[in-house]
Design an enzyme around this catalytic site. Structure first.
Site, PDB file in Angstrom:
ATOM      1  N   ASP A 149       0.810  -1.214   0.000  1.00  0.00           N
ATOM      2  CA  ASP A 149       0.000   0.000   0.000  1.00  0.00           C
ATOM      3  C   ASP A 149       0.850   1.274   0.000  1.00  0.00           C
ATOM      4  O   ASP A 149       0.517   2.256  -0.663  1.00  0.00           O
ATOM      5  CB  ASP A 149      -0.932   0.006   1.211  1.00  0.00           C
ATOM      6  CG  ASP A 149      -2.026  -1.053   1.093  1.00  0.00           C
ATOM      7  OD1 ASP A 149      -2.428  -1.348  -0.045  1.00  0.00           O
ATOM      8  OD2 ASP A 149      -2.462  -1.582   2.128  1.00  0.00           O
ATOM      9  N   SER A 172     -10.464   0.795   9.519  1.00  0.00           N
ATOM     10  CA  SER A 172      -9.885   0.343  10.784  1.00  0.00           C
ATOM     11  C   SER A 172     -10.463   1.108  11.969  1.00  0.00           C
ATOM     12  O   SER A 172     -10.540   0.576  13.086  1.00  0.00           O
ATOM     13  CB  SER A 172      -8.364   0.509  10.758  1.00  0.00           C
ATOM     14  OG  SER A 172      -7.780  -0.271   9.735  1.00  0.00           O
TER      15      SER A 172
END
Length: 298
Positions: A73, A193
């Site tokens: 990422d 998250s």
């Protein structure tokens, strides 16, 4: 040799990246496609002498038809910076754990070469964020993000006190670890998250997601893409910090104000597959779908 040029960006610290680069360089070079890389990374990657090297900068990928990125990422977000600055589409090969920005996995490298050589890909635009930081009413910093802009506490021991705002109207005041302002693309990253919703990429919206807020009402908000989100650091609170895509940061003194709105410049992503986002979501998170029968047959 054709006039086609592909910019190649890879995570130089990964052995699998080095191996994958060899495959791509060989395949694209055989097809007569020129390659461009960052000069600072060329020694680590062992590129052939004919590969063009350029310095890091806003125009590094200008004139290329594609930014081809290999990594996790973090590397993909580096590629997004090059892509946005030059208006060149980015094609990501995932060498990390999840890699929602990546289009293919490492096992598909040969397919990547074939599709790039044939120019057989589609391009879609992803919404970005423009970020402004003000202190005492003055603009002291501007930035952008593809995934999210997050206002966070600077020290672990104490929460940061903030006021959240949407379209010039206050929403709530609370102590928290931070607040994430995200795009639909970033909804599966930090915002996810922190407990935010997954938003399909084709949905145009902005997200505001508190992080560990000490409040009765501190739920994730989904607003219009035309909204302006703001997070103000309370005057009598410890300093905070602004993170853009987890890559660029600036300190926020008490009283600072962070404004987030839809970005003027999108990031362009090259796509090899037309699979629904639902399938991508299931595959990336390894979601259990055992027992699904599908729609009833008529």
């Amino acid at each position: 040799m054709s006039d086609r040029t592909v910019f190649l960006l890879a995570h130089t610290g990964r052995e699998e990246a080095l191996q994958s680069v060899e495959c791509l360089v060989e395949g694209l070079s055989k097809a007569g496609i020129k390659l461009r890389v960052l000069a600072e990374e060329a020694p680590d990657m062992g590129y052939p002498a004919q590969v063009e090297t350029v310095a890091v900068g806003p125009g590094a990928a200008r004139g290329c038809e594609l930014v081809l990125v290999l990594g996790g990422d973090g590397t993909l977000l580096r590629g997004a910076e090059l892509s946005r600055e030059s208006g060149v589409p980015m094609l990501g090969v995932n060498l990390g754990r999840v890699g929602f920005l990546a289009e293919v996995e490492r096992d598909d490298l040969q397919k990547v070469v074939e599709r790039v050589v044939d120019s057989d890909y589609e391009v879609e635009e992803r919404m970005t964020l423009d970020v402004v930081v003000r202190t005492d009413g003055r603009v002291v910093h501007t930035d952008w993000a593809l995934n999210e802009a997050s206002v966070e506490k600077a020290s672990r021991e104490r929460m940061i006190e903030v006021v959240t705002e949407v379209d010039g109207r206050p929403v709530s005041t609370f102590g928290c670890d931070g607040v994430v302002c995200a795009t639909p693309t970033g909804s599966t990253a930090y915002a996810f998250s922190a407990g935010g919703p997954v938003v399909w990429p084709e949905v145009e919206a902005l997200l505001m997601v508190p992080i560990s807020a000490h409040a009765l009402f501190a739920k994730p908000l989904v607003t219009s893409p035309h909204s302006v989100l703001a997070v103000e650091v309370q005057a009598k609170t410890p300093n905070g910090v602004l993170w853009c895509d987890g890559r660029r940061t600036v300190e926020l003194p008490a009283g600072a104000r962070v404004e987030v709105r839809r970005g003027a410049i999108p990031v362009r992503l090259a796509r090899l597959h037309r699979a629904p986002f639902t399938d991508r979501l299931v595959a990336k998170f390894a979601l259990p779908v055992t027992g699904w029968r599908g729609a009833a047959q008529r």
